[in-house]
Design an enzyme around this catalytic site. Sequence first.
Site, PDB file in Angstrom:
ATOM      1  N   ASN A  44     -19.160  77.458 -51.010  1.00  0.00           N
ATOM      2  CA  ASN A  44     -18.198  78.704 -50.740  1.00  0.00           C
ATOM      3  C   ASN A  44     -18.491  79.150 -49.531  1.00  0.00           C
ATOM      4  O   ASN A  44     -17.985  80.359 -49.118  1.00  0.00           O
ATOM      5  CB  ASN A  44     -18.357  79.229 -51.963  1.00  0.00           C
ATOM      6  CG  ASN A  44     -17.487  78.916 -53.148  1.00  0.00           C
ATOM      7  OD1 ASN A  44     -16.615  77.821 -52.753  1.00  0.00           O
ATOM      8  ND2 ASN A  44     -17.659  79.288 -54.218  1.00  0.00           N
TER       9      ASN A  44
ATOM     10  N   CYS B 210      -7.988  73.394 -57.256  1.00  0.00           N
ATOM     11  CA  CYS B 210      -8.321  73.697 -58.696  1.00  0.00           C
ATOM     12  C   CYS B 210      -6.835  74.314 -59.194  1.00  0.00           C
ATOM     13  O   CYS B 210      -6.239  75.045 -58.824  1.00  0.00           O
ATOM     14  CB  CYS B 210      -9.435  74.383 -58.772  1.00  0.00           C
ATOM     15  SG  CYS B 210     -11.109  73.593 -58.757  1.00  0.00           S
TER      16      CYS B 210
ATOM     17  N   PRO C  11      -2.665  83.402 -55.191  1.00  0.00           N
ATOM     18  CA  PRO C  11      -1.580  83.692 -54.151  1.00  0.00           C
ATOM     19  C   PRO C  11      -2.307  83.745 -52.545  1.00  0.00           C
ATOM     20  O   PRO C  11      -3.502  84.269 -52.631  1.00  0.00           O
ATOM     21  CB  PRO C  11      -0.872  84.682 -54.458  1.00  0.00           C
ATOM     22  CG  PRO C  11      -1.804  85.608 -55.591  1.00  0.00           C
ATOM     23  CD  PRO C  11      -2.630  84.503 -56.154  1.00  0.00           C
TER      24      PRO C  11
ATOM     25  N   SER D 118     -10.513  90.563 -52.758  1.00  0.00           N
ATOM     26  CA  SER D 118     -10.302  89.087 -52.747  1.00  0.00           C
ATOM     27  C   SER D 118     -11.455  88.473 -51.680  1.00  0.00           C
ATOM     28  O   SER D 118     -11.456  88.756 -50.458  1.00  0.00           O
ATOM     29  CB  SER D 118      -8.817  88.899 -52.235  1.00  0.00           C
ATOM     30  OG  SER D 118      -8.745  87.476 -51.453  1.00  0.00           O
TER      31      SER D 118
END
Length: 419
Positions: A23, A115, A121, A162
């Site tokens: 990540n 996934c 979104p 986010s």
Amino acid sequence: MDKFCVQGPTRLSGEVTISGAKNAALPILFAALLAEEPVEIQNVPKLKDIDTTMKLLGQLGARVERNGSVHVDASDVDVYCAPYELVKTMRASIWALGPLVARFGQGQVSLPGGCAIGARPVDLHISGLEQLGATIKLEEGYVKASVDGRLRGAHIVMDKVSVGATITIMSAATLATGTTIIENAAREPEIVDTANFLITLGAKISGAGTDKITIEGVERLGGGVYRVLPDRIETGTFLVAAAISRGRVVCHATRPDTLDAVLAKLREAGADIAVGDDWISLDMHGQRPKAVTVRTAPHPGFPTDMQAQFSLLNLVADGTGVITETIFENRFMHVPELIRMGAHAEIESNTVICHGVETLSGAQVMATDLRASASLVLAGCIAEGVTVVDRIYHIDRGYDCIEEKLRRMGANIERIRGE
């Protein structure tokens, strides 16, 4: 399709070397598009998503090669569209959009796949780029971004925390005119790592790791060498492997400071944990773990990517544990599969109530997403009999050589190649 065949039960004990963080490696690879000179990225894990990203960068015109490190030379990028064929398997491809529009004034990315974890979104990415002055259109399944001249710095208050959108805005803002401030920014270690990579290339970023990031735009970014931080989720997964099997593990080449919430819950479960600068040891001294209550939250809270592994821990622990998922919807798809193996659990909305059992039984199970599939493989290691885990391409997207590392801990696991 490949599958894993696991013979249990096994007490997992041994030593594991942790790979670079998926990540962090993914956004760093995409951020290399901002650089006008070659970059070398070290400690990049060998994963399907990494291979897809390297292929995508190559299609955009970058020269990409791997010889230990990954080398990216984006000086001659002349294609500004990330096509559906590559993007369909991987959500991270949205990270190409910010660097493309920031450096070249245009970019197109097919709406991504990845996934199957509820709604993820891209609205926050789009909103952030629009606030930096980009014009965004959604046409024919593509997000199309453009700007006349350069992006412009802005004061952006994120509607919600986010990780992905924080990275998109931060990366794009490095080449914007003026100053960008991101409020309510995500604080994950992988964001700090991406910021540090960009700083290595000449970006001016402060505050990464806090909820307020400031970026002073620069004219250009150069080259550099950067080493990706260790994967905290892989580390946590192997710590749980030892905990559920009443075993012992030493994880090397890791970062204990990125795992505070996970280590706290493992200690609460009865694990004896010691840490050094770059290692963590866990020893259960043969004891069954105790059930714990977990609530996922943005960093520095408990990571959603460790939720499936702790669901499994609770399902074989002494007592009843409750896990509440606050980040993603539809992220308990592993629980019905574990129930097939003899686990006792009830799902109520975004909560799973786990009633610990002494043993699980081997069964044929199906992986549904990356972390869920890891929990099924670990369950197979401690279950009585044979467990077959199908659709393990999910695991290959996020775990570097998981079967080899589990074998070093004593697991009896074999990959069965599909046709």
